[in-house]
Design an enzyme around this catalytic site. Sequence first.
Site, PDB file in Angstrom:
ATOM      1  N   GLY A  88      34.048  12.101  17.364  1.00  0.00           N
ATOM      2  CA  GLY A  88      33.306  12.865  18.452  1.00  0.00           C
ATOM      3  C   GLY A  88      32.555  11.757  19.232  1.00  0.00           C
TER       4      GLY A  88
ATOM      5  CG  HIS B  80      25.450  15.534  15.582  1.00  0.00           C
ATOM      6  ND1 HIS B  80      24.997  16.187  14.323  1.00  0.00           N
ATOM      7  CD2 HIS B  80      25.319  13.934  14.977  1.00  0.00           C
ATOM      8  CE1 HIS B  80      25.293  15.489  13.260  1.00  0.00           C
ATOM      9  NE2 HIS B  80      25.504  13.992  13.742  1.00  0.00           N
ATOM     10  CD  GLU B  81      26.511  11.835  17.789  1.00  0.00           C
ATOM     11  OE1 GLU B  81      25.766  10.950  17.211  1.00  0.00           O
ATOM     12  OE2 GLU B  81      27.372  12.490  17.361  1.00  0.00           O
TER      13      GLU B  81
ATOM     14  CG  MET C 124      28.228   5.569  17.495  1.00  0.00           C
ATOM     15  SD  MET C 124      28.197   5.757  15.646  1.00  0.00           S
ATOM     16  CE  MET C 124      26.414   4.765  15.378  1.00  0.00           C
ATOM     17  CD  GLU C 125      24.525   7.920  14.753  1.00  0.00           C
ATOM     18  OE1 GLU C 125      25.737   8.360  15.141  1.00  0.00           O
ATOM     19  OE2 GLU C 125      24.216   7.802  13.501  1.00  0.00           O
TER      20      GLU C 125
ATOM     21  CG  HIS D 222      22.251  10.820  14.583  1.00  0.00           C
ATOM     22  ND1 HIS D 222      21.889  10.946  13.068  1.00  0.00           N
ATOM     23  CD2 HIS D 222      23.456  11.041  14.466  1.00  0.00           C
ATOM     24  CE1 HIS D 222      22.940  11.466  12.529  1.00  0.00           C
ATOM     25  NE2 HIS D 222      24.117  11.508  13.263  1.00  0.00           N
TER      26      HIS D 222
ATOM     27  CD  GLU E  81      25.806  11.252  10.224  1.00  0.00           C
ATOM     28  OE1 GLU E  81      25.784  12.315  10.909  1.00  0.00           O
ATOM     29  OE2 GLU E  81      26.106  10.174  10.900  1.00  0.00           O
TER      30      GLU E  81
HETATM   31  N1  B3K Z   1      27.396   8.384  13.040  1.00  0.00           N
HETATM   32  C1  B3K Z   1      28.857   8.574  13.766  1.00  0.00           C
HETATM   33  C2  B3K Z   1      29.886   8.716  13.044  1.00  0.00           C
HETATM   34  C3  B3K Z   1      30.285   7.478  12.560  1.00  0.00           C
HETATM   35  C4  B3K Z   1      31.835   7.413  11.928  1.00  0.00           C
HETATM   36  C5  B3K Z   1      32.260   6.282  11.465  1.00  0.00           C
HETATM   37  N2  B3K Z   1      33.480   6.321  11.074  1.00  0.00           N
HETATM   38  C6  B3K Z   1      28.486  10.121  14.465  1.00  0.00           C
HETATM   39  C7  B3K Z   1      27.746  11.171  14.152  1.00  0.00           C
HETATM   40  O1  B3K Z   1      27.795  11.680  13.137  1.00  0.00           O
HETATM   41  O2  B3K Z   1      26.813  11.375  14.877  1.00  0.00           O
HETATM   42 ZN    ZN Z   2      25.981  12.257  12.963  1.00  0.00          ZN
END
Ligand code: B3K
Ligand code: ZN
Length: 865
Positions: free
Chosen positions: A262, A298-299, A264-265, A302, A321
Amino acid sequence: MSQPTARHRLDYAPSDFSIDTLNLIVRLDDHQTRIVATSQVHRRNEAATTLMLSGESMSLLSVSIDGQPLPQSRYQVQDDQLTIEADLPEFELVIETEIDPANNTALEGLYKSQGVFCTQCEAEGFRRITYFLDRPDVLARYTTRIEAPKADYPYLLGNGNKIDSGELENGWHFATWEDPFPKPSYLFALVAGDFDRLDDHFVTRSGRRVELQLFVDKGQEQRGHHAIASLKAAMKWDEDRFGLEYDLDIYMVVAVDFFNMGAMENKGLNVFNSKCVLADGDSATDAEFDRIESIIGHEYFHNWTGNRITCRDWFQLSLKEGLTVFRDQEFSSDLGSRAVNRIAAVKTIRGVQFAEDAGPMAHPIRPEKVIEMNNFYTVTVYDKGAEIIRMMHTLLGEDGFQKGMQCYVERHDGQAVTCDDFVQAMEDASGVDLTLFRRWYSQSGTPHLSVTEHYDAAKAQYTLMFRQHTAATADQADKLPLHIPVKLELLDSQGNAIAAMVDGQPFNGLYSLMEEQGTLVLDGVNEAPVASLLQEFSAPVKLEFAQDEQALCLLMAHANNAVARWDAAQSLLTGAIYSVFDNADVSLSRSLVTAFESVLVNERVDAALVAELLNLPSVATLLDGRPGSDVVKLYQARVEIQRQLTRALKPVISSRYDACQQQQKQGQADAAIRSLKNTLLELLALDGDDERVSRQFAEADNMTDSLGALTAANRALLPGREDLMSRFEARWHDDVLVMDKWFSQTAMAPQSVDKALGAIEAAMSHPRFDMANPNRVRALIGAFAEANPMAFHDVSGKGYTFLVEQLKTLNGINPQCAARIITPLIGFKRHDATRQQAMKAGLTELMAMGDLSRDLYEKVSKSLS
Ligand code: B3K
Ligand code: ZN
């Protein structure tokens, strides 16, 4: 190729060396990108004399230490590792590597797609850019200089603040970025390309101005406004609810269409799958608007729970997570409907997480053993992880929880820590004993909570007896009792809440089961009550509590809690579906029909909640309750109950639908009304209402309505559906994001397996389909396997054979994407014997492939063992 091996949580050891600063120079080229990486290394373990760095899929050009080229005798590359002789306490290491981004179809590390260079480093992608201590407990300060031809790549983006930029020879230019916050390599990012840019800003509560920039494909600008608004809402919410403020002067988000997940942070530079960021009313549904708000949140969240405080090792993934999912769920609930959001989360656990726990990939939210880390970005780590955080919230209350968060942040800012560190902070700050609670981190599987009741009229006393049991899972044989918080309420026969007492004190609605068995005695109960147990799904368990239809109807009408009312409706519908499954002639009882009728005519209930009440449990959830059943027959029983409900309530359903449609035409409908309207339309379609479906499709002025009509037509296989499908395609065939909906509709139509596969194969030759793009693959092939039980699980096994063939191709293109869409196949043990055999044959065929990726190897080998 040697067989992939597993790593174990308990083998964690700190690194012998640390890298304090990393200076990167990246000269971009499609096939020969050059990276010069200068690290300041210092030794942490005095006995260490060799530095071991991870690296994959690249050429090593040179190594030097303290300005001196290192002779080849002092380093070697073997098994994705660079070993360097370095008997020095401190030194400067320079490594030069070359990579081929244009051929990087795995979309990990640095890759090029659609004219854009971008990176994905979590979990272990940084090692595809340079040799490095690519582990989350090595925190370094990064400086990145990017060089590229200016005409094609006017934007050169990196983490942190831009500190320099300028022109170079031959039309090239450069930009240098500096990130002041030490970070693990998985948060590194770089993007180069040409975009439309949306600019905004946010003033933090301490008065700092933060520039917000969203980069989208040319021509997509109008689809970016919702994401920017969501980002500002998220920044404000995190200040208000958690007291957490953003720390850099700039926050950038880039949308790309080739992306494995989806979003990436990455620090200060989020990369998003375009599907999770771009939306306007014409092209996106209300559900997609909500999803974007949640993922943007969400991002952003993080930045504190993940970036400022990160994971010591990847086994601790749920530390960031689970907590961040909990935070994004709270964000969506505070901004929108708490009940509807909670229902969505419960559905995910019951429909998807319970299945994972029951299958070959079962693992605790903090896994013990991993072959490919990318396989552990699971619904268990994320969503069950969030449930564990939510239970702590329930036990500590909002105040106690926020004190715990404050303690966690103060103690661990700038560190890489463990799940235990989090629980310790919660415990220390609140004084609540979480000793037993910690077991949720180490134990996999879904606990069964069986409850029996006893009423003593003479004593006005009601007793509940609880017993918990967790069955062995694929990964873990022995299970122990867990700390299970049970929220509950008692109702009298009129549906009023009973004010019960426990040990002479008013009962506060929460019971904690701490052992295998426990008893709760409630006094002052003057009539035999109806209990509403596990309200709001207060623990991720399966509740077994015998309640008759009358009791469930009472709860559905009167429970104070909306989620409890929904849950009662689910139990009623589940019971009805299983009865039809067991005996095709059964029809819905009068009282059940009346219960649903009163919901439908009650305009005071939130329309979105009414829609949820009418949504039947998913086939996955139904199968979970009856493992080993014929899944196609379960699907058919589900449809039969939808039809019966529709026929029994036809006038009410049609008139409520028409009223919603009227509101829509007058511009008074909101997302809740559209949600109800489309749920009703689906029911009407199942009863053959071609007319309302076609009319809604023709008159729709937004994507929610046009997709609602298309979905209804397809689910019911209405005669007009093909016409609607071609009109939709004609309108949107140039727009990949919208075409994904068309691909999914094609894949999900519950027709015969031959017709379904014919349609899917035809769609694979559509000019917009691309096997190298995970969005397209998931939309078409993923949707078929996950959401078309009729055809995918056809007893001929043809659906399975088709999926296996696609997996063979994907294995060579994008292992991560392949390992995602294999999920329905590895859960074969939940099915009946005939299907099990066919699925197993497909998996065995995959296992025999010579070059199976680590990702698929882990899942396939586990499922066959
Ligand atoms: N931290 C990323 C996901 C990374 C997945 C790697 N295969 C997105 C998220 O959870 O916010
Ligand atoms: Zn996440």
